[in-house]
Design a protein around this motif. Structure first.
Motif, short mmCIF file in Angstrom:
data_model
loop_
_atom_site.label_atom_id
_atom_site.label_comp_id
_atom_site.label_asym_id
_atom_site.label_seq_id
_atom_site.Cartn_x
_atom_site.Cartn_y
_atom_site.Cartn_z
N VAL A 9 73.59 43.67 76.02
CA VAL A 9 74.18 42.80 76.14
C VAL A 9 74.80 41.02 77.09
O VAL A 9 73.78 41.79 78.13
CB VAL A 9 75.98 43.11 76.04
N THR A 10 75.07 40.56 76.38
CA THR A 10 75.07 39.47 78.06
C THR A 10 76.74 38.40 77.48
O THR A 10 76.65 38.27 77.30
CB THR A 10 74.36 37.87 77.29
N ARG A 11 76.86 38.77 78.94
CA ARG A 11 77.94 38.89 79.52
C ARG A 11 78.24 37.49 80.46
O ARG A 11 77.78 36.50 80.56
CB ARG A 11 78.83 39.43 80.40
N LEU A 12 79.31 36.97 79.96
CA LEU A 12 79.87 35.93 80.10
C LEU A 12 81.26 35.62 80.70
O LEU A 12 82.30 36.32 79.43
CB LEU A 12 80.26 34.40 78.76
N TYR A 13 81.81 35.46 82.01
CA TYR A 13 83.10 35.45 82.68
C TYR A 13 83.75 34.24 82.69
O TYR A 13 83.17 33.46 82.69
CB TYR A 13 82.89 36.03 84.36
N SER A 77 87.71 31.50 96.37
CA SER A 77 88.05 31.94 95.67
C SER A 77 87.24 32.27 94.43
O SER A 77 86.57 33.19 93.70
CB SER A 77 88.99 30.83 94.26
N LEU A 78 86.03 31.60 94.37
CA LEU A 78 85.06 32.13 93.78
C LEU A 78 83.95 33.26 94.35
O LEU A 78 83.98 33.88 93.15
CB LEU A 78 83.56 30.52 93.38
N ASP A 79 84.33 33.30 95.61
CA ASP A 79 83.48 34.92 95.87
C ASP A 79 84.12 35.83 95.63
O ASP A 79 83.73 37.08 94.70
CB ASP A 79 84.29 34.93 97.19
N ALA A 80 85.66 35.55 94.42
CA ALA A 80 86.27 36.81 94.87
C ALA A 80 85.78 37.37 92.99
O ALA A 80 86.13 38.25 92.51
CB ALA A 80 87.84 36.46 95.03
N HIS A 81 85.44 36.07 92.37
CA HIS A 81 85.65 35.73 91.00
C HIS A 81 84.16 36.42 91.22
O HIS A 81 83.94 36.75 89.88
CB HIS A 81 85.32 34.43 90.39
N VAL A 82 83.58 35.92 91.15
CA VAL A 82 82.40 36.69 91.52
C VAL A 82 81.59 38.31 91.58
O VAL A 82 80.99 39.01 91.05
CB VAL A 82 80.74 36.04 92.48
N SER A 84 84.51 40.45 90.54
CA SER A 84 84.40 40.63 89.92
C SER A 84 83.49 40.88 88.92
O SER A 84 83.81 41.88 87.75
CB SER A 84 85.80 40.10 89.93
N PHE A 85 83.33 39.94 88.90
CA PHE A 85 82.00 39.47 87.66
C PHE A 85 80.93 40.76 88.56
O PHE A 85 80.49 41.60 86.52
CB PHE A 85 81.21 38.35 87.82
N ALA A 86 80.36 40.85 89.65
CA ALA A 86 79.49 41.95 89.40
C ALA A 86 79.58 43.27 89.10
O ALA A 86 79.10 43.68 88.69
CB ALA A 86 78.83 41.57 91.16
N GLU A 87 80.71 43.48 89.30
CA GLU A 87 81.67 44.35 88.90
C GLU A 87 81.66 45.61 87.33
O GLU A 87 81.02 46.24 87.26
CB GLU A 87 83.54 44.39 90.03
N ASP A 88 81.64 43.55 86.66
CA ASP A 88 82.05 44.68 85.75
C ASP A 88 80.44 44.35 84.82
O ASP A 88 80.15 45.31 84.18
CB ASP A 88 82.16 43.05 84.70
#
Length: 206
Positions: A9-13, A77-82, A84-88
């Motif tokens: 799968v290819t993920r898009l956040y 803010s971006l650090d936190a989003h990234v 979260s995405f890395a965890e997904d």
């Protein structure tokens, strides 16, 4: 009984920037982007020399968070989003972190576009959207298997989203999109009379 699975799968956040980190004032961010573009003679010259439609600070400025506090807040803010995405994505970072590598401004006027490309040497790339006037261009994402499909027939126009060869995403002001850096993408032509303004970035594994 037959079964069909979706593999590789290819993920898009896609999330509001405000979901994580300090509040970012959209008007202040837009004014900061235009002020930087106006003063960045090296960036203007690079855009002219490379026939870049509009303005980007990609090749000229590496210290935006130092120049304007609002960009320092943006990075938090971006650090936190990234993260979260890395965890997904279920990355095993082995005790290390994904850290910001590049952060740059993009201003595309009417008729401006950014041809299809990837971001080599990075892990996660993305964009947050500062100004998206009516008619502003979408982000076009390409199926990474596209070059290997060879003799495959085209997909039906009503194909499920995960089956399409190209996906068009129209973010709103204040949204952030993240994807793995190998995913080929482009900004289609801006059909608005007003500028499309965004801030893009790369994260590396450190």
């Amino acid at each position: 009984m037959s079964t069909i699975s979706s593999l590789f799968v290819t993920r898009l956040y896609h999330a509001p920037l405000s979901e994580h980190g300090p509040a970012i004032d959209a008007e202040e961010m837009e004014n900061s982007c235009f002020a930087i573009a106006e003063d960045d003679e090296a960036g203007q010259q690079w855009c002219e020399d490379n026939a870049y439609p509009g303005y980007t600070s990609y090749a000229s400025l590496t210290d935006l968070p130092w120049r304007f506090p609002i960009f320092a807040d943006l990075v938090k803010s971006l650090d936190a989003h990234v993260a979260s995405f890395a965890e997904d994505l279920e990355f095993d970072l082995d005790g290390r972190k994904l850290v910001l590598e590049d952060l740059w401004i993009n201003i595309l006027p009417e008729g401006g576009y950014h041809a299809a490309h990837i971001h080599p040497h990075s892990v996660i790339s993305g964009t947050t959207y500062v100004s998206m006037p009516e008619g502003a261009s979408a982000l076009k994402l390409e199926d990474p298997r596209h070059a290997m499909m060879m003799a495959a027939p085209p997909r039906r126009k009503d194909a499920r989203e995960e089956m399409r060869n190209f996906i068009y995403v129209k973010p709103a002001v204040g949204d952030v999109l993240l994807w793995e850096s190998w995913l080929r993408h482009e900004v289609v032509m801006n059909q608005s009379e007003d500028e499309r303004v965004s801030v893009s970035f790369n994260y590396r594994w450190e």
